[in-house]
Design a protein around this motif. Structure first.
Motif, mmCIF file in Angstrom:
data_model
loop_
_atom_site.group_PDB
_atom_site.id
_atom_site.type_symbol
_atom_site.label_atom_id
_atom_site.label_comp_id
_atom_site.label_asym_id
_atom_site.label_seq_id
_atom_site.Cartn_x
_atom_site.Cartn_y
_atom_site.Cartn_z
ATOM 1 N N LEU A 1 -87.268 -66.052 -73.942
ATOM 2 C CA LEU A 1 -86.733 -67.246 -74.594
ATOM 3 C C LEU A 1 -86.371 -68.318 -73.569
ATOM 4 C CD1 LEU A 1 -84.445 -65.719 -77.380
ATOM 5 C CD2 LEU A 1 -86.637 -66.889 -77.691
ATOM 6 N N GLU A 2 -85.780 -67.904 -72.460
ATOM 7 C CA GLU A 2 -85.415 -68.871 -71.427
ATOM 8 C C GLU A 2 -86.654 -69.518 -70.819
ATOM 9 O OE1 GLU A 2 -83.093 -66.528 -68.799
ATOM 10 O OE2 GLU A 2 -81.296 -66.538 -70.089
ATOM 11 N N ALA A 3 -87.709 -68.731 -70.637
ATOM 12 C CA ALA A 3 -88.954 -69.290 -70.115
ATOM 13 C C ALA A 3 -89.579 -70.264 -71.106
ATOM 14 C CB ALA A 3 -89.939 -68.170 -69.794
ATOM 15 N N CYS A 4 -89.398 -69.978 -72.392
ATOM 16 C CA CYS A 4 -89.985 -70.834 -73.425
ATOM 17 C C CYS A 4 -89.197 -72.116 -73.640
ATOM 18 C CB CYS A 4 -90.064 -70.066 -74.747
ATOM 19 S SG CYS A 4 -91.415 -68.861 -74.801
ATOM 20 N N ALA A 5 -88.012 -72.216 -73.042
ATOM 21 C CA ALA A 5 -87.210 -73.424 -73.225
ATOM 22 C C ALA A 5 -87.939 -74.665 -72.735
ATOM 23 C CB ALA A 5 -85.874 -73.276 -72.500
#
Length: 212
Positions: free
Chosen positions: A174-178
């Motif tokens: 999720l953090e990478a997809c931010a």
């Protein structure tokens, strides 16, 4: 009957033949002139045109890679919601009953949601997908398989560590997809941990929430 180039005497003498030959020479001269004409320039594009073309190609390739990242993240976040919903429904019942047989078919539904979610994400992890999201996505799928296997084997003590790692890997993705798309609400994709065993007759503990 006269041949093509035979001369017929007459009032015009040989004028007719000379006229035909002259036309042929004139036509031939036109053909030769057309063949001998040249195109000015070297035939190579100017340096500025080459740079502009390469810049367009680079921008197009970068846009294509980013589009794959957006698609992978959208599918991952959408699938996570379904996966976590199925898992939480199962673990809530397991926390209440402390018995796999007592959860009914919720364990199978949890496994089905994990498998289906992974099957939706996996095709989006292409060779050209950006590494900053493709790598954590692969890790998340590996942990998803471990969690599904723990439920299939009806593990209890081992379930929390696996679920905890699954939560952390989910959060990393999720953090990478931010950088590619807005994140979903935390409550919609937060798995819960299994409550520890409790002695008979005591009240059930409130299930803890992992990885917020």
């Amino acid at each position: 009957m006269l041949g093509t180039w035979e001369v017929a005497p007459g009032r015009g003498g040989y004028r007719g033949a000379r006229t035909r030959v002259t036309i042929g020479i004139a036509f031939g001269g036109m053909v030769l002139a057309a063949c001998s004409s040249t195109v000015s320039g070297s035939g190579s594009p100017a340096p500025g045109e080459v740079a502009a073309y390469r810049s367009e190609l680079s921008a197009s390739a970068a846009a294509a890679v980013r589009a794959e990242g957006v698609e992978l993240c959208r599918e991952s976040m959408s699938s996570m919601v379904v996966m976590v919903h199925g898992y939480n429904a199962f673990v809530d019942r397991l926390n209440a009953t402390h018995s796999y047989p007592a959860v009914g078919d919720l364990d199978e539904k949890a496994r089905a949601s994990l498998i289906a979610g992974a099957d939706q994400i996996r095709p989006k992890i292409t060779e050209t997908a950006p590494r900053d999201v493709a790598t954590p996505a692969r890790t998340f799928l590996e942990t998803t398989a471990r969690l599904e296997n723990a439920i299939r084997r009806q593990q209890r003590a081992e379930l929390n560590p696996v679920a905890g790692q699954w939560t952390r890997d989910k959060q990393r993705l999720l953090e990478a997809c931010a950088a590619y798309t807005p994140l979903p609400a935390a409550s919609s994709a937060t798995p819960r941990s299994q409550a520890p065993n409790r002695p008979p007759g005591t009240s059930a503990p409130v299930p803890t929430t992992a990885g917020r």
